[in-house]
Design a protein around this motif. Structure first.
Motif, PDB file in Angstrom:
ATOM      1  N   GLY A  91       1.130  -1.025  -0.347  1.00 56.48           N
ATOM      2  CA  GLY A  91      -0.021  -0.311  -0.148  1.00 56.48           C
ATOM      3  C   GLY A  91       0.804   1.113   0.129  1.00 56.48           C
ATOM      4  N   ARG A  92       0.158   2.171  -0.229  1.00 51.15           N
ATOM      5  CA  ARG A  92       0.642   3.704   0.030  1.00 51.15           C
ATOM      6  C   ARG A  92       0.651   4.397   0.986  1.00 51.15           C
ATOM      7  N   ALA A  93       0.859   5.603   1.328  1.00 50.51           N
ATOM      8  CA  ALA A  93       0.969   6.479   2.940  1.00 50.51           C
ATOM      9  C   ALA A  93       0.760   8.075   2.007  1.00 50.51           C
ATOM     10  N   VAL A  94      -0.493   8.408   2.675  1.00 49.78           N
ATOM     11  CA  VAL A  94      -1.050  10.833   2.278  1.00 49.78           C
ATOM     12  C   VAL A  94      -1.075  10.623   3.125  1.00 49.78           C
ATOM     13  N   PHE A  95      -0.032  11.856   3.278  1.00 50.59           N
ATOM     14  CA  PHE A  95      -0.310  12.799   4.644  1.00 50.59           C
ATOM     15  C   PHE A  95      -0.759  13.957   4.058  1.00 50.59           C
ATOM     16  N   LEU A  96      -1.770  14.486   4.956  1.00 47.08           N
ATOM     17  CA  LEU A  96      -2.201  16.073   4.995  1.00 47.08           C
ATOM     18  C   LEU A  96      -2.447  17.167   5.717  1.00 47.08           C
ATOM     19  N   GLY A  97      -1.829  17.863   5.588  1.00 43.94           N
ATOM     20  CA  GLY A  97      -1.069  19.090   6.564  1.00 43.94           C
ATOM     21  C   GLY A  97      -0.345  18.006   7.863  1.00 43.94           C
ATOM     22  N   SER A  98       0.260  17.293   7.249  1.00 47.13           N
ATOM     23  CA  SER A  98       1.254  16.600   8.803  1.00 47.13           C
ATOM     24  C   SER A  98       2.414  17.276   9.177  1.00 47.13           C
ATOM     25  N   PRO A  99       3.167  17.955  10.112  1.00 47.19           N
ATOM     26  CA  PRO A  99       3.945  18.886  10.232  1.00 47.19           C
ATOM     27  C   PRO A  99       4.858  17.795  10.758  1.00 47.19           C
ATOM     28  N   CYS A 100       5.369  17.879  10.565  1.00 48.36           N
ATOM     29  CA  CYS A 100       6.303  16.700  10.738  1.00 48.36           C
ATOM     30  C   CYS A 100       7.891  16.404  10.886  1.00 48.36           C
ATOM     31  N   ALA A 101       7.697  17.780  10.405  1.00 46.44           N
ATOM     32  CA  ALA A 101       8.975  18.734  10.377  1.00 46.44           C
ATOM     33  C   ALA A 101       9.072  19.757  11.712  1.00 46.44           C
ATOM     34  N   GLY A 102       8.053  18.924  12.064  1.00 47.43           N
ATOM     35  CA  GLY A 102       7.640  19.841  13.628  1.00 47.43           C
ATOM     36  C   GLY A 102       6.532  21.137  13.650  1.00 47.43           C
ATOM     37  N   SER A 103       6.204  21.502  14.715  1.00 48.61           N
ATOM     38  CA  SER A 103       5.188  22.452  14.680  1.00 48.61           C
ATOM     39  C   SER A 103       5.672  23.820  15.430  1.00 48.61           C
ATOM     40  N   LEU A 119      -1.774  20.309  25.047  1.00 50.44           N
ATOM     41  CA  LEU A 119      -1.388  19.450  23.254  1.00 50.44           C
ATOM     42  C   LEU A 119      -1.183  18.161  23.962  1.00 50.44           C
ATOM     43  N   GLY A 120      -1.013  17.288  24.999  1.00 46.45           N
ATOM     44  CA  GLY A 120      -0.959  16.588  25.432  1.00 46.45           C
ATOM     45  C   GLY A 120       0.474  15.203  24.691  1.00 46.45           C
ATOM     46  N   ARG A 121       0.362  14.620  24.844  1.00 43.92           N
ATOM     47  CA  ARG A 121       1.749  13.896  25.273  1.00 43.92           C
ATOM     48  C   ARG A 121       1.958  13.599  23.647  1.00 43.92           C
ATOM     49  N   ALA A 122       1.164  13.135  22.888  1.00 42.18           N
ATOM     50  CA  ALA A 122       1.933  12.773  21.628  1.00 42.18           C
ATOM     51  C   ALA A 122       2.301  14.339  20.776  1.00 42.18           C
ATOM     52  N   ALA A 123       1.948  14.958  21.070  1.00 38.95           N
ATOM     53  CA  ALA A 123       1.994  16.456  20.674  1.00 38.95           C
ATOM     54  C   ALA A 123       3.723  16.826  21.149  1.00 38.95           C
ATOM     55  N   VAL A 124       3.555  16.706  22.279  1.00 44.89           N
ATOM     56  CA  VAL A 124       4.660  17.245  23.125  1.00 44.89           C
ATOM     57  C   VAL A 124       5.555  16.338  22.805  1.00 44.89           C
ATOM     58  N   ASP A 125       5.291  15.058  22.721  1.00 45.54           N
ATOM     59  CA  ASP A 125       6.610  14.401  23.143  1.00 45.54           C
ATOM     60  C   ASP A 125       6.937  15.033  20.480  1.00 45.54           C
ATOM     61  N   GLU A 126       6.467  15.245  20.177  1.00 46.76           N
ATOM     62  CA  GLU A 126       6.742  14.575  18.168  1.00 46.76           C
ATOM     63  C   GLU A 126       6.669  16.114  17.408  1.00 46.76           C
ATOM     64  N   LEU A 127       5.871  17.070  18.145  1.00 49.24           N
ATOM     65  CA  LEU A 127       5.825  18.471  17.653  1.00 49.24           C
ATOM     66  C   LEU A 127       7.075  19.286  18.259  1.00 49.24           C
ATOM     67  N   LEU A 128       7.213  19.702  20.205  1.00 46.71           N
ATOM     68  CA  LEU A 128       8.164  20.836  19.704  1.00 46.71           C
ATOM     69  C   LEU A 128       9.132  21.359  19.133  1.00 46.71           C
ATOM     70  N   VAL A 129      10.203  19.945  19.197  1.00 49.23           N
ATOM     71  CA  VAL A 129      11.806  20.360  18.361  1.00 49.23           C
ATOM     72  C   VAL A 129      11.128  20.052  16.367  1.00 49.23           C
ATOM     73  N   GLN A 130      11.809  21.694  16.331  1.00 50.08           N
ATOM     74  CA  GLN A 130      12.142  21.598  14.489  1.00 50.08           C
ATOM     75  C   GLN A 130      13.194  20.247  14.394  1.00 50.08           C
ATOM     76  N   ARG A 131      12.665  19.734  13.238  1.00 52.45           N
ATOM     77  CA  ARG A 131      13.785  18.248  12.979  1.00 52.45           C
ATOM     78  C   ARG A 131      13.370  18.373  11.748  1.00 52.45           C
ATOM     79  N   GLU A 132      14.071  16.900  10.647  1.00 51.54           N
ATOM     80  CA  GLU A 132      14.433  16.994   9.493  1.00 51.54           C
ATOM     81  C   GLU A 132      13.965  15.088  10.058  1.00 51.54           C
ATOM     82  N   ARG A 133      12.747  14.535   9.358  1.00 49.98           N
ATOM     83  CA  ARG A 133      12.268  13.442   9.577  1.00 49.98           C
ATOM     84  C   ARG A 133      12.122  13.180   8.673  1.00 49.98           C
ATOM     85  N   ARG A 134      12.846  12.143   8.003  1.00 50.07           N
ATOM     86  CA  ARG A 134      13.205  11.445   6.214  1.00 50.07           C
ATOM     87  C   ARG A 134      12.426  10.450   6.845  1.00 50.07           C
TER      88      ARG A 134
END
Length: 211
Positions: A91-103, A119-134
């Motif tokens: 299968g394939r994947a599509v992201f709609l407006g996903s801030p994978c590089a941080g928010s 924000l809660g646990r998931a967002a705090v863990d994933e969105l607070l750092v600007q990153r390059e997520r390959r």
């Protein structure tokens, strides 16, 4: 719809219940895709637990192909899931407006203690750092970003770049993705737009956007 039909699993974003995807999934269903919604508690669960629960759900789907569709934080959840687990179905994947590089919006909200709790646990863990997520999965990834700057994020932040009102276009970048498409919609409008649904279906079926 028979078990021989390809399936699409929608993963919602922060504070969302999943029902907001009804119109989008109805449009994809009209193209022959069997829709599923994966629901999770973004405020209370860490991404590792969410990814494990997604794995359990996907293992129960009897379909030759299973596509993954993430809106906002949902795309980050999907990427984290695929970094940890392999799927037996293609299968394939599509992201709609996903801030994978941080928010930027999440970082602004997290300046206050109540904001971090909101924000809660998931967002705090994933969105607070600007990153390059390959993107390192063998699944092809297509990204759709919105460019109409109307949304919750504008209450917290003055963007100085193209954005959908909540997520900047630059924050949706994932090196290794096959395509990224920008459309004139808001962050919520990504779920309501007939064009977004059509392009998403095109990518799932053919691995590209456009006709």
């Amino acid at each position: 719809m028979s078990s021989s039909a390809a399936a699409v699993v929608y993963v919602h974003g922060l504070w969302m219940p999943g029902v907001e995807s009804a119109l989008l999934l109805r449009r994809l269903s009209a193209r022959g895709l069997r829709p599923y919604v994966f629901s999770y508690r973004s405020v209370f669960e860490p991404v590792t637990d969410i990814a494990a629960a997604l794995r359990q759900m996907l293992a129960r789907i009897d379909a030759p192909q299973v596509h993954l569709l993430g809106h906002s934080l949902g795309g980050v959840v999907i990427q984290r899931f695929l970094e940890r687990y392999r799927m037996s179905q293609t299968g394939r994947a599509v992201f709609l407006g996903s801030p994978c590089a941080g928010s930027q919006v999440a970082r602004r909200l997290a300046r206050w203690s109540f904001g971090r709790r909101l924000l809660g646990r998931a967002a705090v863990d994933e969105l607070l750092v600007q990153r390059e997520r390959r993107w390192e999965s063998d699944r092809e990834l297509g990204i759709i970003a919105g460019t109409v700057p109307l949304g919750f994020g504008r209450l917290l932040l003055t963007f100085r770049e193209a954005n959908d009102g909540t997520v900047a276009v630059s924050e949706t970048a994932v090196p290794g993705a096959k395509y990224r498409l920008c459309l004139p919609v808001t962050h919520t409008g990504l779920l309501l737009s007939a064009r977004v649904a059509r392009e998403t279906g095109n990518f799932f079926e053919h691995g590209r956007f456009g006709p």
